[in-house]
Design an enzyme around this catalytic site. Structure first.
Site, mmCIF file in Angstrom:
data_model
loop_
_atom_site.group_PDB
_atom_site.id
_atom_site.type_symbol
_atom_site.label_atom_id
_atom_site.label_comp_id
_atom_site.label_asym_id
_atom_site.label_seq_id
_atom_site.Cartn_x
_atom_site.Cartn_y
_atom_site.Cartn_z
ATOM 1 N N ARG A 183 0.820 -1.221 0.000
ATOM 2 C CA ARG A 183 0.000 0.000 0.000
ATOM 3 C C ARG A 183 0.854 1.271 0.000
ATOM 4 O O ARG A 183 0.507 2.286 0.608
ATOM 5 C CB ARG A 183 -0.960 0.020 1.200
ATOM 6 C CG ARG A 183 -1.949 -1.129 1.232
ATOM 7 C CD ARG A 183 -2.935 -1.079 0.075
ATOM 8 N NE ARG A 183 -3.873 -2.196 0.131
ATOM 9 C CZ ARG A 183 -3.689 -3.374 -0.457
ATOM 10 N NH1 ARG A 183 -2.574 -3.601 -1.167
ATOM 11 N NH2 ARG A 183 -4.592 -4.330 -0.360
ATOM 12 N N SER A 232 -11.341 0.950 2.648
ATOM 13 C CA SER A 232 -10.639 0.491 3.855
ATOM 14 C C SER A 232 -9.993 1.670 4.576
ATOM 15 O O SER A 232 -9.259 2.449 3.980
ATOM 16 C CB SER A 232 -9.568 -0.539 3.484
ATOM 17 O OG SER A 232 -10.146 -1.702 2.955
ATOM 18 N N GLU A 302 -5.028 4.048 6.027
ATOM 19 C CA GLU A 302 -4.981 3.848 4.572
ATOM 20 C C GLU A 302 -5.653 5.027 3.871
ATOM 21 O O GLU A 302 -5.250 5.431 2.787
ATOM 22 C CB GLU A 302 -5.668 2.537 4.176
ATOM 23 C CG GLU A 302 -5.489 2.182 2.714
ATOM 24 C CD GLU A 302 -5.823 0.739 2.390
ATOM 25 O OE1 GLU A 302 -6.231 0.484 1.247
ATOM 26 O OE2 GLU A 302 -5.671 -0.129 3.264
#
Length: 324
Positions: A183, A232, A302
């Protein structure tokens, strides 16, 4: 709401942007852009017509004017005090294209929805892209965040990125130069992605369709896809699932103001009414604190948080060992 001076910034740019063809919107409301439907004003929003238009604008933009790049607003929380300087939002017309550029290769604009690449791959019997069918947002964000799902990540499919730097120069960045990890990416500082080139492999169309149906079914049954959410909220810590840690800390359904951790999928933060960005970020930091108190694990955001807090309404990030 705290006001920004978009008209003043536009006047300052003056003749330097007189030939720009894209749309410039002073004092642009970001709650109309983000999927959370919350946040303050962008001092000046610019939507370039195409890559050449973007390059022209950047060449005219003074170095001291802050520049913030956003995609479709799916993974983004803009604070209530707004964003100073220029917010760059690529247009679907100029940057939303998707096309075949070789055997098993697809070129997609940065604002192209992730699911459109999956659909293009299906139509052309190219495997390796079904995971994009379940990721909300656009390709530019997927490239930046190394978006992934169902055991696959963007870095496994990306060949090359086309970009423009802060001076308006056109660049090409290889996969190896993107500095990918979970990520995360670390491309050259200040670059703006305009297109990505991806490569898959020849595969059976029925098999690809089955994979996409599985992805869609999973998303529709376990994620709050019809809510005002940013996807998310927290990254999965190594060896753990963020949602399980959140659930075990008693945060499923936790609510602050108009913000709530989804009862359906507790790693999704949702705006259940007229939540402010302050409500949403406060909720996120509360979850981080409770998860750490329960498990000793510190969750990393995130969701990207941008802009300024309103005076007197700052959200202090949780840090272990501090008093909260």
């Amino acid at each position: 709401m705290k006001q920004v001076d978009g008209e003043g910034l536009l006047a300052r740019l003056g003749n330097g942007v007189k030939d720009v063809r894209g749309r410039m919107t002073p004092n642009a409301p970001m709650d109309r852009v983000t999927w959370f439907r919350a946040g303050g004003l962008a001092e000046l929003m610019f939507q370039p017509h195409d890559v050449d238009d973007l390059s022209m604008f950047l060449k005219a933009l003074p170095d001291d004017v802050p520049l913030t790049v956003i995609g479709v607003g799916s993974n983004l929380l803009v604070r209530d005090g707004g964003i100073k300087g220029v917010v760059l939002r690529l247009s679907a017309k100029g940057f939303g294209d998707v096309e075949l550029v070789g055997e098993n290769r697809i070129r997609a604009g940065a604002i192209c929805p992730d699911k459109n690449i999956a659909a293009m791959a299906l139509d052309n019997e190219i495997g390796g892209f079904a995971f994009y069918y379940g990721i909300p947002g656009s390709i530019g964000g997927a490239i930046r965040m190394n978006a992934g799902a169902n055991g696959m990540e963007t870095r496994e499919r990306l060949v090359e990125v086309e970009a423009v730097d802060r001076k308006g120069n056109l660049l090409k960045i290889s996969n190896a130069d993107m500095g990918y990890s979970y990520r995360h990416s670390s491309p050259p500082e200040g670059v703006i992605f305009t297109h990505g080139i991806f490569e898959g492999f020849k595969d059976d169309k029925a098999k690809i369709r089955t994979e996409m149906d599985t992805v869609r079914h999973h998303r529709e049954t376990v994620q709050p896809v019809k809510e005002k959410t940013g996807g998310s909220t927290f990254k999965n810590p190594p060896g753990h699932s963020a949602w399980k840690l959140i659930d075990e800390a008693g945060c499923r359904g936790l609510q602050i103001g108009g913000a709530q951790m989804s009862p359906l999928h507790c790693n999704f933060m949702i705006n259940i009414g007229h939540a402010s960005a302050y409500d949403l970020e406060s909720l996120g930091e509360t979850v981080r604190r409770r998860v750490h108190e329960n498990s000793g694990i510190l969750l990393d955001w995130e969701i990207k948080r941008l802009g300024d807090f309103m005076p007197g309404a700052e959200v202090k990030p949780f840090a272990p060992g501090q008093n909260h």
